[in-house]
Design a protein around this motif. Structure first.
Motif, PDB file in Angstrom:
ATOM      1  N   ILE B  35       0.854  -1.201   0.000  1.00 19.66           N
ATOM      2  CA  ILE B  35       0.000   0.000   0.000  1.00 19.66           C
ATOM      3  C   ILE B  35       0.892   1.254   0.000  1.00 19.66           C
ATOM      4  CG2 ILE B  35      -1.918  -1.093   1.272  1.00 19.66           C
ATOM      5  CD1 ILE B  35      -0.894   0.537   3.766  1.00 19.66           C
ATOM      6  N   PRO B  36       0.345   2.404  -0.415  1.00 13.42           N
ATOM      7  CA  PRO B  36       1.133   3.637  -0.257  1.00 13.42           C
ATOM      8  C   PRO B  36       1.374   3.866   1.241  1.00 13.42           C
ATOM      9  CG  PRO B  36      -0.828   4.023  -1.619  1.00 13.42           C
ATOM     10  CD  PRO B  36      -0.983   2.659  -1.017  1.00 13.42           C
ATOM     11  N   VAL B  37       2.521   4.415   1.603  1.00 11.49           N
ATOM     12  CA  VAL B  37       2.779   4.687   3.026  1.00 11.49           C
ATOM     13  C   VAL B  37       1.665   5.600   3.549  1.00 11.49           C
ATOM     14  CG1 VAL B  37       4.359   5.757   4.674  1.00 11.49           C
ATOM     15  CG2 VAL B  37       5.268   4.522   2.716  1.00 11.49           C
ATOM     16  N   PRO B  38       0.960   5.187   4.614  1.00  9.11           N
ATOM     17  CA  PRO B  38      -0.121   6.038   5.129  1.00  9.11           C
ATOM     18  C   PRO B  38       0.379   7.442   5.458  1.00  9.11           C
ATOM     19  CG  PRO B  38      -0.194   3.870   6.155  1.00  9.11           C
ATOM     20  CD  PRO B  38       1.081   3.928   5.372  1.00  9.11           C
ATOM     21  N   GLY B  46       6.321   6.928  -0.577  1.00  9.05           N
ATOM     22  CA  GLY B  46       6.818   5.585  -0.859  1.00  9.05           C
ATOM     23  C   GLY B  46       5.754   4.514  -0.682  1.00  9.05           C
ATOM     24  N   LEU B  47       6.208   3.266  -0.712  1.00  4.90           N
ATOM     25  CA  LEU B  47       5.311   2.124  -0.579  1.00  4.90           C
ATOM     26  C   LEU B  47       5.605   1.404   0.736  1.00  4.90           C
ATOM     27  CD1 LEU B  47       5.729   0.720  -4.212  1.00  4.90           C
ATOM     28  CD2 LEU B  47       4.114   2.437  -3.414  1.00  4.90           C
TER      29      LEU B  47
END
Lengths: 365, 78
Positions: B35-38, B46-47
């Motif tokens: 997921i995309p970094v919250p 980032g991821l």
């Protein structure tokens, strides 16, 4: 207010940025350009005398505002992190490539969306190239592409670009110090205070929402995640409403006066270059300015590359010309990409491929 | 709309590390998704790897075997 905890709020962030762009277009920024990172960096490079194209020289307060807006909000919300050391020279080259590709198309991804919202079908054609470019970058990411990790660096390092931008603003206020176009796109601008305020708001909102045109497509391709895409959608809708409401919406290809050309192949390849390079660099031109504002020296180096790329584009005659009307004959003169620009675009794509498939992730021993 | 719940979020130094994590998790059949970094964790784009809290130990073991280094492990509403 948290602008990022739901798609609706992210779309609202796009709406705010769209309103800023619409206001600036209304107040005098070039038609259908409104807020273009590549064009405005090119104009600012011209104002500093980095190129001598007289019609595109003006220190755009929007660029200064974007960096300072991101810097101020990140300091206030304690998100400022001074980092660097992730392949700076590769990023410099990618910055050059991003702007060379942008000026072959005549606009960055932000302007592509703004042009799309004004009915410019050339921008819709270019979108194909942009998606393919980001897709190629994603393929490289899946194959292990990496520019290496960034490290925490001296706090002062991250302030260099914001300080330089503040310096350009001060110089812009000194009469006759910087170059300023008397005709052409560089002469068309909103009042300095409005442009600066617009840049500051746009920069702060973009920092909070993580707005990124390359990142939005990347996330859709990689994870089917539409968070960042909703920011772009919000911006597009506002600009579409603005253009329709103010009779600026003209559906077509060969539309004179909007600084665009209908060389389809090169619209596609120009934006392919931008999408590919931006994915490798970790963000579109707008995102690079925002990351630089919140302390990334790597992005600041990319921004420096963008300035040099913009200057080279005009010094070496790489930038495309827009479709225009001949003032004497009233005939439409089609815009085009010069041969040097086509060669540069191809070279840029080759360089992207070399970087993408030779820069690999280091395994932990 | 899916209800948010407290989950384990592993962040990485580079996007390439996150990609390597996805590949390794498939190979070792470790649960989770990329997921995309919250936004609550980082202003970066980032991821990250998202999994259930109870999978923490399994994920840590697998990362050691696969030679993947995390930047941090968070417990976060996702």
């Amino acid at each position: 207010m948290n602008l990022s905890d739901s798609k609706k709020k992210l779309a609202l962030a796009g709406v705010i940025c769209g309103l800023v762009a619409a206001c600036l277009a209304f107040l005098g920024n070039p038609a259908n350009m409104a807020f273009c990172i590549a064009c405005f960096i090119r104009d600012t490079a011209g104002a500093l005398g980095m190129h001598q194209a007289e019609v595109v020289q003006y220190a755009r307060p929007e660029i200064i505002g974007l960096v300072l807006g991101a810097f101020i909000i990140s300091v206030v919300t304690k998100e400022y992190r001074s980092t660097g050391g992730s392949s700076p020279m590769v990023r410099f080259v990618l910055g050059m490539i991003i702007v060379i590709g942008s000026l072959v198309f005549l606009g960055c991804p932000l302007r592509m969306i703004i042009r799309m919202s004004a009915g410019d079908l050339n921008a819709w054609v270019a979108l194909i190239g942009f998606i393919l470019g980001v897709g190629t970058g994603v393929f490289a990411l899946r194959k292990g592409f990496s520019l290496g990790r960034a490290h925490a660096v001296n706090k002062v390092g991250g302030t260099m670009l914001p300080v330089m931008m503040a310096g350009i603003l001060i110089m812009a206020l000194v009469p006759s110090l910087l170059k300023a176009s008397e005709a052409g796109p560089g002469s068309m601008h909103a009042p300095i205070a409005a442009s600066l305020a617009g840049g500051l708001i746009f920069g702060a909102v973009a920092q909070k929402s993580r707005m990124c045109f390359a990142g939005s497509i990347r996330d859709v391709i990689l994870m089917k995640n539409f968070d960042l895409f909703s920011v772009i959608a919000g911006l597009f809708v506002v600009m579409l409403v603005f253009n329709v409401a103010t009779n600026r919406f003209v559906l077509g290809f060969d539309t004179p006066g909007i600084i665009a050309h209908s060389d389809h192949l090169w619209n596609i390849l120009g934006m392919y270059t931008v999408g590919f390079a931006a994915t490798l660099a970790g963000g579109c031109p707008l995102r690079q300015l925002i990351l630089a504002g919140q302390g990334s020296s790597d992005s600041a180096v990319t921004v420096m590359g963008m300035f040099v790329g913009a200057a080279l584009s005009h010094t070496l005659g790489l930038a495309a010309s827009g479709t225009a009307v001949n003032a004497e004959t009233q005939e439409i003169v089609a815009g085009a990409v010069p041969p040097h620009g086509k060669a540069a675009c191809i070279i840029c794509i080759i360089v992207c491929f070399v970087i993408a498939f030779t820069s690999k992730r280091d395994e932990v021993k | 709309m899916r209800k948010k719940e407290l989950r384990l979020v592993v962040t990485f130094h580079t996007t390439a590390d996150a990609m390597a994590m996805e590949k390794a998790c498939k190979e070792y059949q470790v649960p989770g998704r990329i997921i995309p970094v919250p936004r609550a964790i980082s202003a970066g784009c980032g991821l990250s790897w998202c999994a259930s809290l109870e999978d923490r130990e399994q994920i840590t073991d697998m990362m050691r075997k696969a030679g993947i280094e995390e930047e941090a492990m968070h417990e976060c509403m996702v």
